[in-house]
Write an enzyme that holds these catalytic residues in place. Structure first.
Site, short mmCIF file in Angstrom:
data_model
loop_
_atom_site.label_atom_id
_atom_site.label_comp_id
_atom_site.label_asym_id
_atom_site.label_seq_id
_atom_site.Cartn_x
_atom_site.Cartn_y
_atom_site.Cartn_z
N ASP A 200 0.85 -1.19 0.00
CA ASP A 200 0.00 0.00 0.00
C ASP A 200 0.88 1.24 0.00
O ASP A 200 1.93 1.25 -0.63
CB ASP A 200 -0.92 -0.06 1.24
CG ASP A 200 -2.25 0.62 1.05
OD1 ASP A 200 -2.26 1.86 0.95
OD2 ASP A 200 -3.27 -0.07 0.99
N HIS A 233 -3.37 5.98 3.93
CA HIS A 233 -4.18 4.84 3.52
C HIS A 233 -3.63 3.52 4.05
O HIS A 233 -4.35 2.71 4.63
CB HIS A 233 -4.28 4.82 2.00
CG HIS A 233 -5.20 3.78 1.45
ND1 HIS A 233 -4.76 2.54 1.06
CD2 HIS A 233 -6.53 3.81 1.22
CE1 HIS A 233 -5.79 1.83 0.60
NE2 HIS A 233 -6.87 2.59 0.69
N ASN A 325 -14.67 0.69 -5.91
CA ASN A 325 -15.70 1.51 -5.28
C ASN A 325 -16.50 2.39 -6.24
O ASN A 325 -16.88 3.50 -5.89
CB ASN A 325 -15.05 2.43 -4.24
CG ASN A 325 -14.23 1.66 -3.25
OD1 ASN A 325 -14.73 0.81 -2.54
ND2 ASN A 325 -12.95 1.93 -3.22
N ASP A 363 -15.69 -12.82 -4.35
CA ASP A 363 -15.61 -14.06 -3.58
C ASP A 363 -16.27 -13.97 -2.22
O ASP A 363 -16.83 -14.95 -1.73
CB ASP A 363 -14.14 -14.46 -3.38
CG ASP A 363 -13.47 -14.82 -4.68
OD1 ASP A 363 -13.92 -15.78 -5.33
OD2 ASP A 363 -12.49 -14.16 -5.06
N SER A 387 -11.37 -0.92 0.23
CA SER A 387 -10.03 -0.92 0.84
C SER A 387 -10.09 -1.29 2.30
O SER A 387 -9.15 -1.88 2.84
CB SER A 387 -9.40 0.47 0.73
OG SER A 387 -8.65 0.61 -0.44
#
Length: 466
Positions: A200, A233, A325, A363, A387
């Protein structure tokens, strides 16, 4: 005497077997492994933010992401792929990633650089980045595809974090009871030997709620520098997994002991190229990651990314990715790659988050709305997005492997998808996948598979040296 000894051993063996059978049939409804600390855990519940009640930031991530997208759209060095009216992917102008079947010589590199009016800027195993001073990516791809030793040539795609909402801290940590975290803690709280890589924007390496849970990491953008988070983040994602519970500080993570490996692949603006993301994935797989969390995405498939993910999965790593998103059915990558566990987001009522992407590649689902966690500069913030959903699943994968390190990555994924909170919908479903994760059920299932006779099974294993 020998006969008496044999009789004695037979009685001992039958007695042990009887105890084991009684334990199996008489205690099936009991928790797989209860500790004396359960009362403490229940009293703690998830009253976190913990005793100190730190200030929670109001983070307008949708505004920041829109600013970043506008900047990219207007930057002449960035180009766009329009998948449909809504969904777009960005890539760097005048750059390509080239993978060679046969490693080129220095003379080959020099000739190719002259041909494209450019230079080699970076390489990772057999994959190279070439940058031209004058030629656009389409021309560069066309040039390299004609080369007999080239496996593939593709634009250098840009990945963005998968969080969206302008949110403020609400409801404290509703997400933990929503996935039955507490019951799962009665089975295991994790293991220091099972490591989770957060690929990230890095992690706040000095955050009081995370610093003691961090392993040495990697900065793919500047390999000589530490993987410090200059965006926030990655720290938020890491905190969902590993903020120290019950320490009187901030928020509680889902695991108590599993270390985080911070891998920085996104810059201060929250974007990173496919090449650096691939470097981070491969580095994590080579440095002990049992689980890799990818809370980032792009709508364009990338061969260098897919190869890196295949490399990690071949090393038995569980790879978890956020679905995106944009409330879109456009497949998002890396979530849509085969073998990657693609995670959608739900709200506090278990309903699909309105922003969460959907499709037959989903999934599983996890909480992703108003999720409170750690943030950069020692702070705390509440964010929403897939996220935030993905690290719930990564944490559960780490806990399952903590029970049984011998489980294959595919077995861990099967346990998670087969023990979900299924609700009324027919599953699998394009919005929820196989359902919302259930930590308690998943960890009990993993424990029962490892120890079918419960605690006595563990004693038998020690007794017989297994």
């Amino acid at each position: 005497m020998q006969k008496k000894g044999l009789i004695g051993l037979s009685v001992l063996f039958l007695g042990v077997a009887a105890v084991a059978v009684f334990s199996f049939y008489g205690q099936q409804e009991e928790p797989a492994a209860r500790s004396d600390e359960d009362r403490q855990v229940r009293q703690m519940q998830v009253r976190n933010l913990q005793q100190s009640r730190p200030h929670i930031l109001k983070v307008n991530m949708i505004g920041e992401n829109e600013k970043l997208k506008r900047k990219l759209n207007n930057d002449p060095s960035i180009k766009l792929v329009h998948h449909n009216e809504q969904d777009k992917s960005h890539y760097y102008n005048n750059e390509v990633i080239v993978d060679f079947n046969v490693i080129p010589t220095a003379a080959d590199i020099e000739k190719m650089s002259r041909d494209i009016d450019g230079e080699l800027t970076e390489k990772l195993d057999s994959a190279y980045i070439f940058k031209s001073n004058s030629q656009p990516p389409a021309k560069l791809v066309e040039y390299f595809q004609r080369h007999p030793y080239v496996a593939y040539a593709e634009p250098h795609y840009i990945y963005l974090p998968n969080e969206v909402n302008d949110t403020y801290y609400q409801n404290y940590q509703w997400n933990l009871p929503a996935i039955r975290t507490e019951g799962g803690w009665g089975v295991t709280r994790g293991s220091k030997k099972v490591k989770i890589a957060v690929v990230d924007s890095g992690v706040d390496l000095n955050h009081p709620d995370l610093s003691h849970r961090l392993e040495k990491g990697y900065n793919a953008l500047a390999p000589k520098e530490p993987p410090a988070d200059d965006n926030g983040h990655g720290t938020h994602v890491a905190g969902i997994i590993a903020s120290v519970p019950n320490n009187g500080e901030g928020v509680a993570g889902i695991t108590w002991h599993n270390p985080i490996i911070p891998v920085k692949v996104l810059n201060a603006e929250g974007m990173g190229g496919s090449f650096d993301v691939a470097k981070g994935i491969r580095w994590a797989a080579d440095h002990g990651a049992d689980v890799i969390n990818l809370s980032l995405g792009n709508y364009q498939p990338s061969a260098v990314m897919e190869e890196a993910i295949r490399y990690a999965m071949n090393k038995d790593v569980v790879v978890v990715s956020a679905a995106g998103n944009d409330n879109s059915s456009q497949p998002s990558f890396p979530a849509a790659y085969p073998g990657v566990l693609a995670v959608a987001a739900v709200d506090s009522e278990g309903k699909r988050a309105p922003f969460s992407n959907y499709g037959d590649y989903i999934d599983i689902a996890a909480p992703g709305v108003h999720i409170a966690s750690t943030f950069s500069h020692g702070q705390y913030a509440s964010l929403s997005g897939t996220s935030m959903a993905a690290p719930h699943v990564s944490a559960l994968a780490g806990l399952i492997r903590s029970i049984d390190p011998d489980l294959k990555n595919t077995q861990i994924m099967d346990i998670m998808t087969q023990t979900t909170q299924r609700g009324a919908a027919a599953l699998p479903d394009i919005y929820y996948g196989n359902g919302v994760i259930d930590n308690d059920s998943a960890l009990r299932a993993a424990y029962k598979e490892k120890y079918p006779f419960g605690k006595d099974n563990r004693w038998l294993n020690k007794f017989f040296g297994q």
